[in-house]
Scaffold this motif. Structure first.
Motif, short mmCIF file in Angstrom:
data_model
loop_
_atom_site.label_atom_id
_atom_site.label_comp_id
_atom_site.label_asym_id
_atom_site.label_seq_id
_atom_site.Cartn_x
_atom_site.Cartn_y
_atom_site.Cartn_z
N ASN A 94 0.77 -1.24 -0.35
CA ASN A 94 -0.22 -0.31 0.14
C ASN A 94 0.59 0.68 -0.44
N LYS A 97 1.38 4.07 -3.12
CA LYS A 97 1.11 5.84 -2.55
C LYS A 97 2.46 6.29 -3.52
N SER A 157 2.96 8.95 -6.49
CA SER A 157 3.20 10.80 -5.79
C SER A 157 4.52 11.01 -6.82
N GLU A 184 -10.47 2.37 -1.52
CA GLU A 184 -9.48 2.86 -0.97
C GLU A 184 -8.46 3.50 -1.11
N LEU A 185 -7.55 2.45 -1.92
CA LEU A 185 -6.52 2.87 -2.26
C LEU A 185 -6.29 3.99 -3.32
N SER A 224 -8.45 5.58 -4.45
CA SER A 224 -8.74 7.71 -3.89
C SER A 224 -7.92 7.96 -3.35
N HIS A 225 -7.08 7.61 -3.29
CA HIS A 225 -5.67 8.78 -3.26
C HIS A 225 -4.66 9.21 -4.60
N ASP A 226 -5.02 9.05 -5.75
CA ASP A 226 -4.51 9.61 -6.75
C ASP A 226 -5.09 8.47 -7.92
N THR A 227 -6.67 9.09 -8.67
CA THR A 227 -7.31 8.41 -9.92
C THR A 227 -6.92 8.38 -11.50
#
Length: 262
Positions: free
Chosen positions: A41, A45, A49, A66-67, A69-72
């Motif tokens: 996970n 991310k 990034s 959920e994962l 949603s951090h960077d669609t």
């Protein structure tokens, strides 16, 4: 005081190397298994990034949502049960060309040897070694020239720990598979390596090793007197994925704070 400027230069150099390492992965396409939590996970991310497109593979749909949603834009998800041979093949057939593959998914059922069941044994081998074999073989046509495969192993591959009999056997098999693939795939300019951490302080790791009676004896053999942090595993994987490790092939990077020399 005389060493302070030198130390500042060293830290600056290390920071520059790390920055270059991650920037090297900008615009790369990397598939990571076992991304629902923990190392996988955090790795997804971090890769997103720095501008990589990441295909995050996990079994749990909610964790994948959920994962993502951090960077669609940069995090693409793929729900797969890695214990299904044909299911894996079918799901991975839609994957685009890749620059990297991280086989991170794994299970650890920690029990005394005499309590391990046939199901425990099969679960370990199905996920920790058979799935790695299957995923890697299925994705081989998708891996570009110059790609890097990183398998997440453990120091338990070469060291013995109570309750880890089945787990250790699978990690030893994973290290062996890694060396064989490094030999066979080297001609295609595909590198294969492992990272081999000690206890990693994921949520599960903290929960399982919070008791000093359990953690104390192991920590006594680690010169740095602590366990591995998640970001330290992520950084090691990033190094092996990047061109900064372009001549590293068939190796196992031990992340164990000096355990092997104690």
């Amino acid at each position: 005081m005389l060493n302070e400027p030198l130390n500042q230069c060293c830290f600056a150099a290390i920071s520059l190397i790390c920055k270059d390492m991650w920037s090297d992965l900008n615009n790369k396409v990397i598939l990571v298994t076992g991304t629902g939590a923990g190392i996988g996970n955090a790795l997804v991310k971090q890769l997103a990034s720095v501008g990589a497109t990441v295909i995050a593979v996990a079994r749990n749909e909610e964790q994948l949502k959920e994962l993502a949603s951090h960077d669609t834009k940069r995090i693409l998800t793929l729900q797969v049960d890695l214990t299904s041979w044909q299911g894996v093949r079918q799901a991975l057939s839609t994957v685009p060309q890749l620059d990297g593959l991280v086989n991170n998914a794994g299970v650890a059922i920690i029990k005394p040897f005499e309590e391990l069941t046939e199901q425990d044994f099969d679960t370990h081998f199905d996920v920790n070694i058979k799935a790695v074999f299957n995923v890697t073989q299925a994705l081989l046509p998708k891996l570009r020239n110059g790609s890097s495969i990183v398998n997440v192993s453990s120091i338990a591959a070469t060291r013995s720990f109570a309750g880890h009999t089945a787990y250790s056997a699978t990690k030893a098999a994973l290290d062996s598979l890694t060396r064989s693939l490094a030999l066979e795939l080297g001609a295609r300019n595909i590198r294969v390596n492992t990272v081999n951490p000690t206890v990693v302080l994921t949520k599960m790791g903290r929960d399982n090793w919070s008791d000093p009676a359990k953690s104390g004896p192991l920590l006594a053999h680690i010169p740095l007197q602590r366990f591995c942090e998640v970001h330290e595993v992520v950084d090691a994987i990033g190094y092996l994925l990047s061109n900064k490790s372009s001549f590293v092939n068939g190796h196992h990077i031990n992340l164990e704070g000096g355990y092997a020399v104690s």
